[in-house]
Design a protein around this motif. Structure first.
Motif, PDB file in Angstrom:
ATOM      1  N   ASP A   1      59.007  60.068  33.317  1.00 58.04           N
ATOM      2  CA  ASP A   1      59.735  61.491  32.868  1.00 58.04           C
ATOM      3  C   ASP A   1      60.922  61.592  32.045  1.00 58.04           C
ATOM      4  OD1 ASP A   1      61.523  60.182  34.655  1.00 58.04           O
ATOM      5  OD2 ASP A   1      61.158  61.444  36.419  1.00 58.04           O
ATOM      6  N   LEU A   2      60.921  60.412  31.251  1.00 55.45           N
ATOM      7  CA  LEU A   2      62.270  60.526  30.217  1.00 55.45           C
ATOM      8  C   LEU A   2      62.296  61.705  29.441  1.00 55.45           C
ATOM      9  CD1 LEU A   2      61.731  59.294  27.337  1.00 55.45           C
ATOM     10  CD2 LEU A   2      61.346  57.170  28.476  1.00 55.45           C
ATOM     11  N   GLU A   3      61.121  62.137  28.906  1.00 50.61           N
ATOM     12  CA  GLU A   3      61.129  63.328  27.985  1.00 50.61           C
ATOM     13  C   GLU A   3      61.847  64.315  28.657  1.00 50.61           C
ATOM     14  OE1 GLU A   3      58.251  60.484  26.265  1.00 50.61           O
ATOM     15  OE2 GLU A   3      58.562  61.134  28.106  1.00 50.61           O
ATOM     16  N   THR A   4      61.367  64.659  30.108  1.00 48.42           N
ATOM     17  CA  THR A   4      61.750  65.836  30.706  1.00 48.42           C
ATOM     18  C   THR A   4      63.218  65.788  31.110  1.00 48.42           C
ATOM     19  OG1 THR A   4      59.679  66.243  31.587  1.00 48.42           O
ATOM     20  CG2 THR A   4      61.284  67.231  32.765  1.00 48.42           C
ATOM     21  N   ALA A   5      63.720  64.485  31.513  1.00 46.89           N
ATOM     22  CA  ALA A   5      65.147  64.569  31.732  1.00 46.89           C
ATOM     23  C   ALA A   5      66.085  64.416  30.340  1.00 46.89           C
ATOM     24  CB  ALA A   5      65.439  62.951  32.170  1.00 46.89           C
ATOM     25  N   ILE A   6      65.542  64.146  29.357  1.00 48.16           N
ATOM     26  CA  ILE A   6      66.225  64.320  27.958  1.00 48.16           C
ATOM     27  C   ILE A   6      66.199  65.789  27.645  1.00 48.16           C
ATOM     28  CG2 ILE A   6      66.193  63.974  25.517  1.00 48.16           C
ATOM     29  CD1 ILE A   6      65.077  61.081  26.093  1.00 48.16           C
ATOM     30  N   ALA A   7      65.253  66.592  27.875  1.00 50.93           N
ATOM     31  CA  ALA A   7      65.202  67.974  27.711  1.00 50.93           C
ATOM     32  C   ALA A   7      66.417  68.707  28.514  1.00 50.93           C
ATOM     33  CB  ALA A   7      63.896  68.446  27.911  1.00 50.93           C
ATOM     34  N   GLU A   8      66.682  68.588  29.491  1.00 51.99           N
ATOM     35  CA  GLU A   8      67.384  68.801  30.497  1.00 51.99           C
ATOM     36  C   GLU A   8      68.986  68.213  30.329  1.00 51.99           C
ATOM     37  OE1 GLU A   8      67.410  71.544  31.952  1.00 51.99           O
ATOM     38  OE2 GLU A   8      65.463  71.883  31.749  1.00 51.99           O
ATOM     39  N   GLY A   9      69.299  67.502  29.414  1.00 51.27           N
ATOM     40  CA  GLY A   9      70.492  66.626  28.979  1.00 51.27           C
ATOM     41  C   GLY A   9      70.898  65.429  29.497  1.00 51.27           C
ATOM     42  N   ALA A  10      69.794  64.516  29.907  1.00 48.11           N
ATOM     43  CA  ALA A  10      69.935  63.119  30.307  1.00 48.11           C
ATOM     44  C   ALA A  10      70.682  62.540  28.943  1.00 48.11           C
ATOM     45  CB  ALA A  10      68.768  62.301  30.667  1.00 48.11           C
ATOM     46  N   THR A  11      71.750  61.813  29.515  1.00 53.62           N
ATOM     47  CA  THR A  11      72.374  60.714  28.574  1.00 53.62           C
ATOM     48  C   THR A  11      72.072  59.254  28.928  1.00 53.62           C
ATOM     49  OG1 THR A  11      74.425  60.620  29.920  1.00 53.62           O
ATOM     50  CG2 THR A  11      74.427  62.294  28.335  1.00 53.62           C
ATOM     51  N   ILE A  12      71.595  58.782  29.884  1.00 53.06           N
ATOM     52  CA  ILE A  12      71.178  57.693  30.186  1.00 53.06           C
ATOM     53  C   ILE A  12      70.012  57.745  30.797  1.00 53.06           C
ATOM     54  CG2 ILE A  12      71.483  55.408  31.520  1.00 53.06           C
ATOM     55  CD1 ILE A  12      74.312  55.939  31.454  1.00 53.06           C
ATOM     56  N   VAL A  13      68.783  56.997  30.182  1.00 52.21           N
ATOM     57  CA  VAL A  13      67.415  56.988  30.957  1.00 52.21           C
ATOM     58  C   VAL A  13      67.290  55.683  31.424  1.00 52.21           C
ATOM     59  CG1 VAL A  13      66.526  58.953  29.976  1.00 52.21           C
ATOM     60  CG2 VAL A  13      66.340  56.767  28.670  1.00 52.21           C
ATOM     61  N   ARG A  14      66.663  55.437  32.789  1.00 47.07           N
ATOM     62  CA  ARG A  14      66.722  54.141  33.292  1.00 47.07           C
ATOM     63  C   ARG A  14      65.159  53.617  33.078  1.00 47.07           C
ATOM     64  NH1 ARG A  14      68.982  57.606  36.577  1.00 47.07           N
ATOM     65  NH2 ARG A  14      67.240  57.203  38.117  1.00 47.07           N
ATOM     66  N   VAL A  15      65.059  52.615  32.185  1.00 47.09           N
ATOM     67  CA  VAL A  15      63.385  52.474  32.200  1.00 47.09           C
ATOM     68  C   VAL A  15      63.169  50.823  32.533  1.00 47.09           C
ATOM     69  CG1 VAL A  15      61.579  52.299  30.292  1.00 47.09           C
ATOM     70  CG2 VAL A  15      63.158  54.204  30.309  1.00 47.09           C
ATOM     71  N   GLY A  16      61.976  50.563  33.206  1.00 51.21           N
ATOM     72  CA  GLY A  16      61.685  49.417  33.359  1.00 51.21           C
ATOM     73  C   GLY A  16      60.413  49.047  33.083  1.00 51.21           C
ATOM     74  N   THR A  17      59.402  49.744  33.770  1.00 48.06           N
ATOM     75  CA  THR A  17      57.884  49.305  33.365  1.00 48.06           C
ATOM     76  C   THR A  17      57.481  49.521  31.914  1.00 48.06           C
ATOM     77  OG1 THR A  17      57.445  50.192  35.962  1.00 48.06           O
ATOM     78  CG2 THR A  17      55.570  49.965  34.269  1.00 48.06           C
ATOM     79  N   ALA A  18      57.901  50.332  31.480  1.00 47.46           N
ATOM     80  CA  ALA A  18      57.627  50.592  29.954  1.00 47.46           C
ATOM     81  C   ALA A  18      57.975  49.448  28.971  1.00 47.46           C
ATOM     82  CB  ALA A  18      57.840  51.957  29.508  1.00 47.46           C
ATOM     83  N   ILE A  19      59.145  48.868  29.500  1.00 49.89           N
ATOM     84  CA  ILE A  19      59.467  47.762  28.641  1.00 49.89           C
ATOM     85  C   ILE A  19      59.034  46.437  29.015  1.00 49.89           C
ATOM     86  CG2 ILE A  19      61.912  46.653  27.879  1.00 49.89           C
ATOM     87  CD1 ILE A  19      63.489  49.183  28.447  1.00 49.89           C
ATOM     88  N   PHE A  20      59.208  46.316  30.271  1.00 49.67           N
ATOM     89  CA  PHE A  20      58.805  44.854  30.796  1.00 49.67           C
ATOM     90  C   PHE A  20      57.383  44.740  31.544  1.00 49.67           C
ATOM     91  CE2 PHE A  20      63.747  45.178  31.249  1.00 49.67           C
ATOM     92  CZ  PHE A  20      64.076  44.054  30.552  1.00 49.67           C
TER      93      PHE A  20
END
Length: 231
Positions: free
Chosen positions: A204-223
């Motif tokens: 859901d990082l795209e939705t969070a960024i649309a609402e102003g996220a400055t840090i997104v916490r991503v595990g599965t999509a990387i590792f």
């Protein structure tokens, strides 16, 4: 290119596209690679691909990694639930804590932060969905908590963090992230200077960024999918 490097490239492309869609300048969102349950080799592979910020949730697992990678120049974020008896090693070893939900925890982190280290960057965790099983303070409690934490020495109150309930309802999810942004804005209007919204993960990082996220916490999509036996 390693699989982790390729995944990082793809996630960073998603972040850049989301920033563009939200008319936000590139570079306003920090990618936090959630490395809990992953070995040092995976972290080093991500670091070699340019990743600098890593998130850990379990102290027993994290501390040996921080020690082994002490010379790698990485920024370490503690993102898991934090109990009173675990605050000292977090205060001593981490650069950020995203999961402060009580004044007692903040006071212990403040007292235990070594004077030789920079102030510990702190986010207050807010339970925006009101789930009884979820950590975080209630939105109605955030104003007095934030002002109290902001006065503590050895800490730098940076902003707010949340983990909304899993949902496929995009409107509901967006409203959860919007609430966190609204709370941050209200705190700033009250005299604080918060610059961080830690929200959004792999799905859901795209939705969070649309609402102003400055840090997104991503595990599965990387590792990839975590090894459940190590949790």
């Amino acid at each position: 290119m390693t699989p982790i490097a390729a995944n990082l490239q793809a996630v960073n492309a998603r972040i850049a596209a989301a920033c563009a869609a939200a008319s936000r300048p590139p570079g306003t969102v920090t990618l936090l690679a959630v490395s809990k349950s992953w070995p040092e080799a995976s972290i080093l592979a991500a670091a070699a691909a340019g990743q600098g910020d890593f998130g850990e949730s379990y102290l027993q697992e994290a501390l040996p990694k921080l020690d082994a990678l002490a010379d790698a120049g990485l920024e370490w974020h503690f993102i898991g639930p934090l109990q009173s008896n675990k605050t000292r090693p977090v205060a001593e070893h981490f650069d950020w804590v995203h999961s402060v939900e009580r004044l007692k925890i903040a006071e212990r982190l403040s007292a235990q932060r070594p004077a030789t280290r920079p102030p510990l960057n702190v986010c207050l965790q807010v339970n925006v969905s009101g789930e009884a099983s979820k950590s975080g303070c209630a939105p109605a409690e955030i104003m007095p908590l934030a002002h109290a934490v902001a006065t503590l020495p050895g800490l730098r109150l940076r902003g707010l963090m949340t983990i909304p309930e899993p949902t496929e309802d995009e409107t509901l999810l967006r409203s959860r992230f919007a609430l966190l942004r609204q709370l941050r804005d209200e705190l700033n209007d009250s005299g604080l200077a918060l610059d961080t919204l830690s929200m959004g993960m792999s799905d859901d990082l795209e939705t969070a960024i649309a609402e102003g996220a400055t840090i997104v916490r991503v595990g599965t999509a990387i590792f990839g999918i975590r090894n459940q036996e190590s949790l």
